[in-house]
Design a protein around this motif. Structure first.
Motif, PDB file in Angstrom:
ATOM      1  N   GLU A   1     -14.628  -2.511  20.809  1.00  0.00           N
ATOM      2  CA  GLU A   1     -14.366  -3.684  21.641  1.00  0.00           C
ATOM      3  C   GLU A   1     -15.523  -4.674  21.620  1.00  0.00           C
ATOM      4  OE1 GLU A   1     -14.095  -0.633  22.712  1.00  0.00           O
ATOM      5  OE2 GLU A   1     -11.909  -0.380  22.713  1.00  0.00           O
ATOM      6  N   GLY A   2     -16.620  -4.389  20.811  1.00  0.00           N
ATOM      7  CA  GLY A   2     -17.746  -5.314  20.751  1.00  0.00           C
ATOM      8  C   GLY A   2     -18.896  -4.895  21.633  1.00  0.00           C
ATOM      9  N   GLY A   3     -18.755  -3.750  22.298  1.00  0.00           N
ATOM     10  CA  GLY A   3     -19.834  -3.245  23.122  1.00  0.00           C
ATOM     11  C   GLY A   3     -20.941  -2.622  22.275  1.00  0.00           C
ATOM     12  N   LEU A   4     -21.879  -1.928  22.934  1.00  0.00           N
ATOM     13  CA  LEU A   4     -23.035  -1.373  22.246  1.00  0.00           C
ATOM     14  C   LEU A   4     -23.378  -0.018  22.835  1.00  0.00           C
ATOM     15  CD1 LEU A   4     -25.154  -2.116  20.071  1.00  0.00           C
ATOM     16  CD2 LEU A   4     -26.627  -2.918  21.930  1.00  0.00           C
TER      17      LEU A   4
ATOM     18  N   ARG B   1     -14.965  13.922  31.778  1.00  0.00           N
ATOM     19  CA  ARG B   1     -15.415  14.651  30.591  1.00  0.00           C
ATOM     20  C   ARG B   1     -16.445  13.835  29.784  1.00  0.00           C
ATOM     21  NH1 ARG B   1      -9.541  16.891  28.446  1.00  0.00           N
ATOM     22  NH2 ARG B   1      -9.284  18.533  30.048  1.00  0.00           N
ATOM     23  N   LEU B   2     -16.194  12.498  29.685  1.00  0.00           N
ATOM     24  CA  LEU B   2     -17.140  11.644  28.974  1.00  0.00           C
ATOM     25  C   LEU B   2     -18.490  11.661  29.661  1.00  0.00           C
ATOM     26  CD1 LEU B   2     -17.794   9.567  26.786  1.00  0.00           C
ATOM     27  CD2 LEU B   2     -16.860   7.793  28.313  1.00  0.00           C
ATOM     28  N   VAL B   3     -18.468  11.597  30.998  1.00  0.00           N
ATOM     29  CA  VAL B   3     -19.728  11.633  31.741  1.00  0.00           C
ATOM     30  C   VAL B   3     -20.436  12.956  31.513  1.00  0.00           C
ATOM     31  CG1 VAL B   3     -20.746  11.638  34.042  1.00  0.00           C
ATOM     32  CG2 VAL B   3     -18.975   9.970  33.472  1.00  0.00           C
TER      33      VAL B   3
ATOM     34  N   ASP C   1     -20.383  -7.911  26.604  1.00  0.00           N
ATOM     35  CA  ASP C   1     -21.338  -8.940  27.044  1.00  0.00           C
ATOM     36  C   ASP C   1     -22.769  -8.402  27.075  1.00  0.00           C
ATOM     37  OD1 ASP C   1     -19.262 -10.735  27.374  1.00  0.00           O
ATOM     38  OD2 ASP C   1     -18.864 -10.061  29.434  1.00  0.00           O
ATOM     39  N   GLN C   2     -23.014  -7.229  26.446  1.00  0.00           N
ATOM     40  CA  GLN C   2     -24.338  -6.599  26.378  1.00  0.00           C
ATOM     41  C   GLN C   2     -24.849  -6.269  27.777  1.00  0.00           C
ATOM     42  OE1 GLN C   2     -25.799  -5.995  23.158  1.00  0.00           O
ATOM     43  NE2 GLN C   2     -23.722  -6.554  22.653  1.00  0.00           N
ATOM     44  N   ARG C   3     -23.929  -5.881  28.695  1.00  0.00           N
ATOM     45  CA  ARG C   3     -24.298  -5.480  30.045  1.00  0.00           C
ATOM     46  C   ARG C   3     -24.144  -3.975  30.175  1.00  0.00           C
ATOM     47  NH1 ARG C   3     -27.191  -9.467  32.430  1.00  0.00           N
ATOM     48  NH2 ARG C   3     -26.265 -11.500  31.919  1.00  0.00           N
ATOM     49  N   LEU C   4     -25.066  -3.378  30.924  1.00  0.00           N
ATOM     50  CA  LEU C   4     -25.084  -1.934  31.032  1.00  0.00           C
ATOM     51  C   LEU C   4     -23.898  -1.451  31.842  1.00  0.00           C
ATOM     52  CD1 LEU C   4     -28.177   0.271  31.501  1.00  0.00           C
ATOM     53  CD2 LEU C   4     -26.194   0.702  32.920  1.00  0.00           C
ATOM     54  N   ILE C   5     -23.185  -0.479  31.283  1.00  0.00           N
ATOM     55  CA  ILE C   5     -22.024   0.106  31.967  1.00  0.00           C
ATOM     56  C   ILE C   5     -22.334   1.523  32.407  1.00  0.00           C
ATOM     57  CG2 ILE C   5     -19.604   0.775  31.718  1.00  0.00           C
ATOM     58  CD1 ILE C   5     -19.313  -1.421  29.653  1.00  0.00           C
ATOM     59  N   LEU C   6     -22.906   2.287  31.498  1.00  0.00           N
ATOM     60  CA  LEU C   6     -23.063   3.713  31.752  1.00  0.00           C
ATOM     61  C   LEU C   6     -24.346   4.193  31.090  1.00  0.00           C
ATOM     62  CD1 LEU C   6     -21.730   6.311  32.894  1.00  0.00           C
ATOM     63  CD2 LEU C   6     -20.636   6.617  30.665  1.00  0.00           C
ATOM     64  N   SER C   7     -25.042   5.161  31.731  1.00  0.00           N
ATOM     65  CA  SER C   7     -26.236   5.793  31.165  1.00  0.00           C
ATOM     66  C   SER C   7     -26.304   7.221  31.691  1.00  0.00           C
ATOM     67  CB  SER C   7     -27.502   5.014  31.535  1.00  0.00           C
ATOM     68  OG  SER C   7     -27.697   5.029  32.946  1.00  0.00           O
TER      69      SER C   7
ATOM     70  N   LEU D   1     -30.152  -0.701  36.462  1.00  0.00           N
ATOM     71  CA  LEU D   1     -28.899  -0.816  37.215  1.00  0.00           C
ATOM     72  C   LEU D   1     -27.782  -1.277  36.299  1.00  0.00           C
ATOM     73  CD1 LEU D   1     -30.331  -2.669  40.347  1.00  0.00           C
ATOM     74  CD2 LEU D   1     -29.944  -0.203  40.058  1.00  0.00           C
ATOM     75  N   PRO D   2     -26.536  -0.872  36.609  1.00  0.00           N
ATOM     76  CA  PRO D   2     -25.397  -1.401  35.833  1.00  0.00           C
ATOM     77  C   PRO D   2     -25.395  -2.923  35.879  1.00  0.00           C
ATOM     78  CG  PRO D   2     -24.710   0.452  37.182  1.00  0.00           C
ATOM     79  CD  PRO D   2     -26.086   0.119  37.635  1.00  0.00           C
TER      80      PRO D   2
END
Length: 865
Positions: A184-187, A95-97, A113-119, A135-136
């Motif tokens: 959690e500190g993500g962005l 659903r989030l996707v 850690d400022q790393r890409l998880i999802l777009s 890329l993730p």
């Protein structure tokens, strides 16, 4: 949601591992106890003890087994819950996707850690055709660096922290990046397409700029100054019509694509450029330029930051002329003050001399180049300055002071100076300085001292003479008494003379009827003779007789008028009437006189309604017109009116010789005439304007006269406006001339004077009338049938023989006739009572001596009705 699900699963797995470890430990304890019981020979209990022990062990085993079974059940439930949580987590993730994909903006999620998880696909679409892939695991900085390296990001703008950054992409689109930190500190980063907003803002900005340009042009067009804005290339961008007017340029000459400096070479006013200033001077320039037509224009230039400049053109002609006038006034003030023998100066509130004349400079400026702006304590020596300061403080406090001081001049001579300090206040009433006026009164003081000494000597001599005068006073008192008796006798004699004069005046007014009777008859005969042709010689004689009679009539009428005015016989009969007929008749009457003298009489008609006595007003205007014709040799005469609020100013202008200013008050005195040099002597008595003055006093009207010697005079009478009473008839004395004649009119004339009857008959028959005369009612009755014989007009004298009056005679005539006959009463009586009585009876009134032209006008008026 995925993070929450994974945490629950880990907790369940940890719980299961703890329960399994506990179950394994309990199992080991159980086996150890069983083994110990079975292998312990030394401590074997008795059968009951063994049984009891086995029971206890069995109970413990059962409890442990139940706990293990319960733990296994819980483990199974946890596994089921973990499976459901995993299914829910997968559902939530999907659903989030889906939700991220449904967002119109680009969406990117980075971990702590400022790393890409999802777009989402919207964000990935930005990178199509760039040769770069996201890329993730890529960091935020790596994503931004890739966008710059591949040319995706053309331009970057940093805005406020709440709005984030704005990027212009290579495809012309604009994207706004907004960042939000997760728990959690993500962005979380959103890339919003704001291209439409940017275009809308650009359009709005262009519209606002255009509105501002129009407003600026409208503002410039409404300025009183000429304004032109020149860009760095020297071409005009904004200008107004005032600029074109002051520079003399045509509207089609100036345009935004033409160089202004070249155009201004032919202008009447130059173009100033800030770069024309000398080195070291300010870039702000101004010039005063005088045009050929005399207009003075002030030109100013103002540099612009972009290299252009603004020129303003101001018409300062009035200010320049005012400044020149002030300079001229200052020069004259300087000339006047420099030639005044007194010392004049002006001291400001700071006690510095700001103005002085030459006398002041000669007194205090010895050895000094200038006293201007010099402190007062340096102008005067310390002793004089300290003595003057109290008075100076009084002047600065707003008090005018005048005082005397002794003072030595440059040669050491002692002088007495009279000083006056007058404070000068500004518009707020504050004292900003004071005027100084110093007069040398040394001679006056010396004279005063001499007078004091003389007074002392005189007082001593007076005392000596007092005793001598005492005796003379007694003699003087006796003489005064004798003079008082003489004065009493003189007063009695004067009173007797005044009574005799009044008696003479009343007598002359009373006998005016008898005096005018033969003159009236003579006038009628001469007028009748003028109607016939006797040859040139006889006509000249008749005209000479008529002229002589006119002179006698004027002289006698003037004397009678003066007598009646002095005796108080004439009273004002004030009514409201229209000026039209009165002025028309006067213009018609005197135009013939003016033509005979070779003069032009102009007339300005008026229909104003005034409130006054029409006959007395006509007398005033006739005197004005008669004097104008008498004293005007050539040129013209004007009769007209001027309205002034609630009054009308009736005026007679002439181009005569004028009257000296010192004689303007004398011309209204009796027997006073101003005869121009070289003019022929006239037969007047100098009573015309005296009569005007007396009539004006009776009516309460103001008489004024203005005159310029050699150019002419204007006589005016100020008459109040009124409202016409439509019920009242017209003035009996003035009628317009109708077009028809009176030939064939049947007229009865009743007068006790046979000469007047004969003269009237001769005159009227000369006009073609059928005339019948009678000296009384009885005489008339013997000649006609009064009740039935036809008649058009009755001319009756008011005073008849045997105490009979004309109004009674005509009343008797009309009383026996079916139709009333128009009546004209002729009399030398000017009283208002008689005038009102005749008017109330419906009759017309004419005063003696009868003027033939006026009589004919009256008969024409009656026959027209």
């Amino acid at each position: 949601m995925r993070d929450n699900t994974d945490g629950s699963a880990l907790a369940y797995q940890q719980r299961i591992a703890e329960l399994e470890a506990e179950n394994e430990r309990l199992r080991k304890i159980r086996d150890a106890l069983i083994q110990r019981v079975e292998s312990g020979d030394d401590h074997k209990p008795d059968p009951y003890g063994a049984f009891e022990h086995s029971v206890i062990l069995a109970e413990q085993v059962r409890e442990r087994t139940d706990a293990l079974n319960q733990a296994m059940d819980e483990l199974k439930g946890s596994n089921k819950a973990l499976s459901r949580a995993r299914e829910e987590a997968e559902t939530a993730r999907q659903r989030l996707v889906d939700a991220i994909e449904s967002i119109a903006d680009g969406f990117v999620l980075f971990d702590q850690d400022q790393r890409l998880i999802l777009s989402n696909s919207r964000f990935r679409s930005y990178w199509r055709g760039t040769g770069e892939s996201i890329l993730p695991g890529d960091s935020v900085d790596e994503v931004r660096a890739k966008g710059v390296a591949c040319g995706l990001i053309v331009e970057e703008h940093s805005g406020p922290a709440a709005e984030g950054r704005v990027y212009q992409l290579s495809n012309g689109r604009w994207v706004q990046m907004t960042e939000r930190t997760t728990r959690e500190g993500g962005l979380v980063v959103l890339y919003s397409d704001i291209t439409d907003v940017k275009h809308s803002e650009a359009a709005r900005r262009e519209k606002a700029l255009a509105d501002k340009s129009r407003l600026l042009q409208a503002t410039v067009d409404n300025l009183s100054q000429g304004v032109v804005l020149v860009n760095p290339d020297g071409r005009p961008e904004i200008w107004n019509d005032r600029f074109l007017n002051l520079t003399g340029l045509a509207a089609d000459q100036v345009s935004t694509d033409r160089n202004l400096r070249a155009l201004m070479a032919s202008a009447t006013v130059p173009l100033l450029h800030p770069g024309s200033a000398n080195r070291g001077q300010s870039q702000y320039l101004e010039q005063i330029h005088r045009r050929i037509d005399g207009t003075v224009v002030e030109v100013k230039t103002h540099p612009m930051p972009d290299g252009g400049f603004v020129n303003t053109y101001t018409d300062i002609t009035e200010r320049y002329q005012y400044a020149e006038t002030l300079e001229e006034s200052e020069r004259w003030i300087r000339v006047v003050t420099d030639h005044v023998p007194a010392l004049i100066a002006y001291v400001g509130a700071d006690l510095t001399v700001q103005f002085y004349n030459k006398v002041y400079e000669a007194w205090y400026g010895q050895g000094r180049a200038s006293l201007l702006n010099m402190p007062l304590d340096q102008v005067h020596d310390p002793d004089l300055y300290q003595r003057l300061m109290p008075k100076v403080r009084q002047a600065l406090a707003g008090e005018s002071v005048t005082f005397e001081f002794e003072e030595d001049d440059a040669r050491g001579s002692r002088h007495y100076m009279l000083r006056s300090y007058v404070p000068n206040r500004d518009v707020r009433g504050e004292v900003v300085g004071f005027f100084v006026l110093i007069r040398d009164i040394t001679d006056r003081r010396r004279t005063a001292l001499a007078l004091e000494q003389a007074y002392d000597n005189l007082e001593r001599r007076v005392k000596e003479r007092t005793s001598a005068l005492t005796g003379l006073n007694n003699q003087l008192r006796q003489e005064i008494n004798e003079r008082a008796a003489v004065e009493a006798r003189l007063r009695d004699a004067k009173l007797e003379a005044e009574r005799a004069n009044l008696s003479k005046t009343k007598f002359l007014a009373a006998v005016s009827h008898d005096l005018l009777q033969p003159l009236n008859a003579a006038r009628l005969f001469t007028s009748a003779l003028l109607e016939h042709s006797f040859g040139p010689k006889a006509e000249n004689l008749v005209r000479s007789v008529s002229t002589s009679l006119d002179d006698v009539e004027n002289l006698l009428g003037t004397l009678v008028d003066i007598s009646k005015l002095d005796a108080g016989v004439i009273k004002a009969d004030v009514t409201a009437f229209d000026l039209r007929d009165l002025l028309n008749n006067l213009a018609r009457e005197f135009r013939q006189m003016a033509d005979s003298e070779g003069l032009q009489l102009d007339f300005v008609p008026s229909s104003a309604v005034v409130k006054t006595d029409s006959q007395l007003l006509a007398r005033i205007l006739r005197n004005f017109l008669t004097n104008a014709i008498r004293y005007t040799v050539q040129g013209r005469i004007v009769l007209g009116c001027r309205r002034q609020r609630d009054h009308v100013l009736l005026q007679v202008w002439d181009t005569g010789p004028g009257i000296p200013s010192d004689k303007l008050s004398e011309i209204f005195q009796e027997f006073k005439r101003i005869q121009p040099a070289g003019a022929a002597a006239d037969k007047g008595l100098g009573l015309g304007l005296a009569i005007v003055d007396k009539i004006a006093r009776i009516l309460g009207h103001e008489i004024t006269v203005d005159s310029v010697e050699g150019r002419g005079s204007v006589f005016s009478v100020r008459v109040p406006l009124g409202q016409l009473d439509h019920r009242a008839g017209k003035d009996d004395a003035e009628f317009p001339v109708p077009a028809q004649d009176i030939e064939g009119a049947r007229i009865w004339v009743i007068d006790n004077d046979l000469a007047i009857c004969q003269g009237m008959q001769t005159l009227l028959q000369g006009w073609g009338c059928d005339v019948l005369t009678a000296v009384s009612l009885e005489d008339l009755d013997t000649k006609v049938r009064i009740a039935t014989d036809p008649v058009d007009v009755i001319l009756a004298d008011y005073h008849l023989d045997n105490d009979e009056v004309g109004v009674d005679v005509v009343a008797a005539i009309n009383g026996c006739r079916q139709q009333q006959v128009p009546v004209v009463m002729i009399t030398a009586n000017y009283t208002n009572e008689l005038k009102q009585d005749i008017r109330d009876r419906g009759y017309l009134l004419m005063n003696k001596p009868v003027k033939p032209l006026k009589l004919r006008m009256t008969l024409n008026h009656i026959m027209k009705q």
